[in-house]
Design a protein around this motif. Structure first.
Motif, PDB file in Angstrom:
ATOM      1  N   GLY A 340       0.799  -1.215   0.000  1.00  0.00           N
ATOM      2  CA  GLY A 340       0.000   0.000   0.000  1.00  0.00           C
ATOM      3  C   GLY A 340       0.833   1.267   0.000  1.00  0.00           C
ATOM      4  N   TYR A 341       2.167   1.155  -0.115  1.00  0.00           N
ATOM      5  CA  TYR A 341       3.037   2.332  -0.057  1.00  0.00           C
ATOM      6  C   TYR A 341       4.138   2.222  -1.108  1.00  0.00           C
ATOM      7  CZ  TYR A 341       0.705   3.090   4.393  1.00  0.00           C
ATOM      8  OH  TYR A 341      -0.239   3.276   5.364  1.00  0.00           O
ATOM      9  N   CYS A 342       4.953   3.292  -1.196  1.00  0.00           N
ATOM     10  CA  CYS A 342       6.067   3.362  -2.126  1.00  0.00           C
ATOM     11  C   CYS A 342       7.336   3.749  -1.374  1.00  0.00           C
ATOM     12  CB  CYS A 342       5.814   4.399  -3.236  1.00  0.00           C
ATOM     13  SG  CYS A 342       4.320   4.098  -4.217  1.00  0.00           S
ATOM     14  N   VAL A 343       8.480   3.598  -2.038  1.00  0.00           N
ATOM     15  CA  VAL A 343       9.779   3.993  -1.492  1.00  0.00           C
ATOM     16  C   VAL A 343      10.568   4.676  -2.604  1.00  0.00           C
ATOM     17  CG1 VAL A 343      12.003   3.139  -0.644  1.00  0.00           C
ATOM     18  CG2 VAL A 343       9.899   2.224   0.299  1.00  0.00           C
ATOM     19  N   LEU A 344      11.208   5.804  -2.267  1.00  0.00           N
ATOM     20  CA  LEU A 344      12.084   6.466  -3.230  1.00  0.00           C
ATOM     21  C   LEU A 344      13.362   5.631  -3.380  1.00  0.00           C
ATOM     22  CD1 LEU A 344      11.708  10.191  -2.079  1.00  0.00           C
ATOM     23  CD2 LEU A 344      10.435   8.960  -3.840  1.00  0.00           C
ATOM     24  N   ALA A 345      13.691   5.258  -4.614  1.00  0.00           N
ATOM     25  CA  ALA A 345      14.805   4.333  -4.866  1.00  0.00           C
ATOM     26  C   ALA A 345      15.964   4.999  -5.592  1.00  0.00           C
ATOM     27  CB  ALA A 345      14.306   3.128  -5.664  1.00  0.00           C
ATOM     28  N   GLY A 346      16.156   6.298  -5.398  1.00  0.00           N
ATOM     29  CA  GLY A 346      17.333   6.980  -5.928  1.00  0.00           C
ATOM     30  C   GLY A 346      17.071   7.757  -7.199  1.00  0.00           C
ATOM     31  N   GLN A 347      18.009   8.678  -7.494  1.00  0.00           N
ATOM     32  CA  GLN A 347      17.970   9.466  -8.719  1.00  0.00           C
ATOM     33  C   GLN A 347      19.108   9.023  -9.635  1.00  0.00           C
ATOM     34  OE1 GLN A 347      18.049  13.604  -7.611  1.00  0.00           O
ATOM     35  NE2 GLN A 347      15.940  13.590  -6.884  1.00  0.00           N
ATOM     36  N   TYR A 348      18.829   8.972 -10.959  1.00  0.00           N
ATOM     37  CA  TYR A 348      19.776   8.442 -11.929  1.00  0.00           C
ATOM     38  C   TYR A 348      19.811   9.343 -13.163  1.00  0.00           C
ATOM     39  CZ  TYR A 348      18.959   4.278  -9.080  1.00  0.00           C
ATOM     40  OH  TYR A 348      18.826   3.404  -8.032  1.00  0.00           O
ATOM     41  N   PRO A 349      20.940   9.353 -13.897  1.00  0.00           N
ATOM     42  CA  PRO A 349      20.983  10.096 -15.166  1.00  0.00           C
ATOM     43  C   PRO A 349      19.948   9.547 -16.147  1.00  0.00           C
ATOM     44  CG  PRO A 349      23.205   9.486 -14.458  1.00  0.00           C
ATOM     45  CD  PRO A 349      22.258   8.763 -13.555  1.00  0.00           C
ATOM     46  N   LEU A 350      19.434  10.423 -16.980  1.00  0.00           N
ATOM     47  CA  LEU A 350      18.432   9.995 -17.965  1.00  0.00           C
ATOM     48  C   LEU A 350      18.986   8.885 -18.857  1.00  0.00           C
ATOM     49  CD1 LEU A 350      16.750  13.340 -19.072  1.00  0.00           C
ATOM     50  CD2 LEU A 350      16.264  11.878 -17.116  1.00  0.00           C
ATOM     51  N   ASN A 351      18.094   7.980 -19.244  1.00  0.00           N
ATOM     52  CA  ASN A 351      18.395   6.831 -20.115  1.00  0.00           C
ATOM     53  C   ASN A 351      19.190   5.730 -19.416  1.00  0.00           C
ATOM     54  OD1 ASN A 351      17.105   8.062 -22.376  1.00  0.00           O
ATOM     55  ND2 ASN A 351      18.956   9.249 -22.769  1.00  0.00           N
ATOM     56  N   THR A 352      19.351   5.818 -18.084  1.00  0.00           N
ATOM     57  CA  THR A 352      19.978   4.721 -17.344  1.00  0.00           C
ATOM     58  C   THR A 352      19.025   3.531 -17.308  1.00  0.00           C
ATOM     59  OG1 THR A 352      21.235   6.247 -15.958  1.00  0.00           O
ATOM     60  CG2 THR A 352      20.941   4.011 -15.120  1.00  0.00           C
ATOM     61  N   ARG A 353      19.532   2.327 -17.614  1.00  0.00           N
ATOM     62  CA  ARG A 353      18.715   1.114 -17.576  1.00  0.00           C
ATOM     63  C   ARG A 353      18.943   0.398 -16.251  1.00  0.00           C
ATOM     64  NH1 ARG A 353      16.131  -0.666 -21.922  1.00  0.00           N
ATOM     65  NH2 ARG A 353      16.182  -2.806 -21.162  1.00  0.00           N
ATOM     66  N   LEU A 354      17.852   0.038 -15.589  1.00  0.00           N
ATOM     67  CA  LEU A 354      17.906  -0.609 -14.282  1.00  0.00           C
ATOM     68  C   LEU A 354      17.036  -1.860 -14.295  1.00  0.00           C
ATOM     69  CD1 LEU A 354      17.401   2.594 -12.091  1.00  0.00           C
ATOM     70  CD2 LEU A 354      19.572   1.452 -12.532  1.00  0.00           C
TER      71      LEU A 354
END
Length: 587
Positions: A340-354
């Motif tokens: 029922g919730y979310c977690v912030l999982a970091g900021q990345y440069p655009l077009n980074t594949r995860l």
């Protein structure tokens, strides 16, 4: 000898040495650079901390814990984390600075460049004494060097001429350019003029220098008009005439289509008493520094000023899911996400594949995987609970939905046939005009240790309850200006509020536990994330007009320790007349 005079000198020297030992003990185990102090609990990004001429990328580790963290370019290993207060780190590439974000007691910036980037350090900490002002999160700031031009040495042939010692009539040869496919280290079968009573063209492998009184057709030391690019079996630095992409000084025995000047078979008789020294064109290896643009780094990074936010969420729909915490990994880094919730999982440069993957608990299966915006997701695999995402501008959201393996059969509800409303008459109420809407998400972040439980937030006519270290699911609200207020909780104070993107925060009032933000019209990718940061209140100040209660036992211990210390320094014959310390309560 007067020992009474020498004693104070020895005692003072001992006292100074003791102070030096105390100072050195405080310096032992410190980081390799002196940190810069930033007062207050305000959050700062690498872009705000970079120096002149620097363009920093930020890898944010939140919450801080031992592990490996990466944004696809920088990989950082955090180790030896102690009480959320100190830690060590190492990285695969150079890091310019590390920002250690803490609470109201301030934060530290460990700046390595200038003078030079670092790939690791030990005993980084936050301001304040042990177990106080613990670390909230860590930001690693780095950049990527640009390509440089490196000069290379390119060998170029230079024609040199050797003058003759004695001018003599020379053989007149008409040179013709005849391309040959013959390796240059092999003598050709081209006919040469050999001295005989009757001139004949007999090919010889080696020209001879035989002076005679009789005119002969003897070739001279160096055949006229024949370039002396004569290959030998011993490698030399003789450049070839074959074009190559990269000039080299290494001769090869490879056949080339290089035109060579071969004298024609029309020989003339030149009487000579002395072998003729004919000027020849001999290429020499003269190295010249010809700068060539050779990039030293082939990495082409995404523009460093643009980052995208990743968010992982767990839906609470379905039986047996509510109240359970699931583990979701982003490129191997684990995040705990309550249903029922979310977690912030970091900021990345655009077009980074995860790669985002759920650790599927026993008794459950992945029912659905949703990526917002949908075009940023690929290679979904519900059996393995895995999906690949490409970071775009704004927010990229991944939502996992689970079900129990033995989900009970749901009895279908009866279908209701909607009643057709009557045709509208001239007096019908007009349909209201729709209001532009945007997306909101509220997160709760701890400022140090001791913050736990759920916090309730109110905005417009709605409310949401969010646990610590988590975020609400996405909320649809009207676009425009929105004020969010946090309900008060005993034992906690609001220490900071920030937004993602940072420009969405209009104002914040920490004493009233509220913030006013901008909601832009759009969908999940353009949502506004509001993060409320709370700190536990660990002590209460004495009420105004009162003093602390006097403790006689503690006072006596302090007085005894003080007296013993100075007697050790100045001698036991120096006595201090100390008076009892008294305190009273003022009502």
């Amino acid at each position: 000898m007067n020992t009474q005079r020498r004693r104070p000198i020895f005692l003072i020297s001992g006292f100074l040495a003791l102070i030096g030992l105390i100072y050195m003990s405080t310096m032992a185990g410190a980081a390799s650079v002196t940190p810069e102090f930033f007062a207050g609990s305000g959050n700062r990004t690498c872009g705000q901390l970079e120096g002149p001429g620097q363009d920093w990328i930020e890898l944010k580790v939140d919450p801080n814990a031992d592990g490996v963290y990466s944004d696809g370019t920088l990989t950082v290993t955090i180790s030896n984390t102690t009480n959320d207060k100190t830690f060590d780190w190492s990285s695969n590439i150079g890091v310019d600075a590390v920002f250690v974000k803490a609470g109201s007691g301030g934060s530290y910036l460990y700046r390595y460049d200038p003078p030079a980037e670092s790939t690791g350090d030990t005993n980084l900490t936050s301001p304040g004494a042990a177990n106080q002002n613990q670390i909230s999160h860590i930001s690693f700031c780095y950049d990527i060097d640009a390509a440089t031009n490196t000069p290379t040495n390119t060998a170029t042939p230079t024609d040199t001429s050797t003058p003759t010692d004695t001018p003599t009539p020379t053989v007149t040869s008409t040179a013709t350019n005849t391309p040959t496919d013959t390796p240059t280290n092999t003598p050709t079968d081209t006919a040469t003029s050999t001295p005989t009573d009757t001139p004949t063209n007999t090919p010889t492998d080696t020209p001879t220098n035989t002076p005679t009184d009789t005119p002969t057709n003897t070739p001279t030391d160096t055949p006229t008009n024949i370039p002396t690019n004569t290959p030998t079996d011993t490698p030399t630095n003789t450049p070839t005439n074959a074009p190559t992409d990269t000039p080299t000084n290494t001769p090869t025995n490879t056949p080339t289509d290089t035109p060579t000047n071969i004298p024609t078979d029309t020989a003339t008789n030149t009487p000579t008493d002395t072998p003729t020294k004919t000027p020849t064109k001999t290429p020499t290896n003269t190295s010249t520094n010809t700068p060539t643009k050779t990039p030293t780094k082939t990495l082409t990074p995404t523009p460093t000023s643009v980052m995208g936010q990743l968010k992982v969420c767990k839906s609470d729909s379905g039986a047996g899911v509510k109240g359970k915490v699931f583990t979701i990994k982003v490129n191997g880094v684990s995040y705990q996400v309550p249903a029922g919730y979310c977690v912030l999982a970091g900021q990345y440069p655009l077009n980074t594949r995860l790669t985002v993957k759920e650790v599927i608990p026993t008794g459950y299966f992945v029912y659905a995987i949703e990526v917002k915006p949908s075009l940023r997701g690929s290679n979904k695999d519900k059996v393995l609970g895995r999906v690949e995402v490409t970071i775009g501008s704004g927010v990229t959201e991944v939502i996992f939905t689970n079900r129990l393996l033995s989900t009970p059969t749901v009895t279908p509800r009866p279908t209701r046939t909607p009643t057709q409303p009557p045709a509208c008459s001239p007096n019908c109420t007009p349909t209201p005009t729709s209001v532009p809407s945007g997306r909101l998400q509220i997160c709760k972040e701890p400022d140090g240790s001791g913050v736990s439980g759920n916090f309730t937030f109110r905005f417009a006519t709605k409310s949401r309850t969010v646990p610590v270290d988590a975020c609400s699911l996405i909320i649809t609200v009207s676009a425009g200006t929105l004020t969010i207020t946090e309900d008060a909780r005993a034992g906690y104070v609001l220490s900071d509020v920030y937004t993602i993107p940072s420009g969405r925060l209009i104002s914040k009032n920490l004493s009233n536990r509220s913030a006013t933000v901008t909601i832009v019209q759009g969908t999940a990718a353009s949502q506004t994330i509001v993060v409320f940061v709370n700190r536990a209140v660990t002590s209460q100040a004495a009420p105004e007009g009162t003093t602390a209660v006097y403790n006689p036992a503690a006072s006596q211990d302090l007085r005894t320790s003080f007296t013993s210390f100075w007697e050790m320094i100045l001698g036991s014959n120096h006595k201090f007349q100390t008076q009892p310390i008294t305190r009273s309560l003022i009502n």
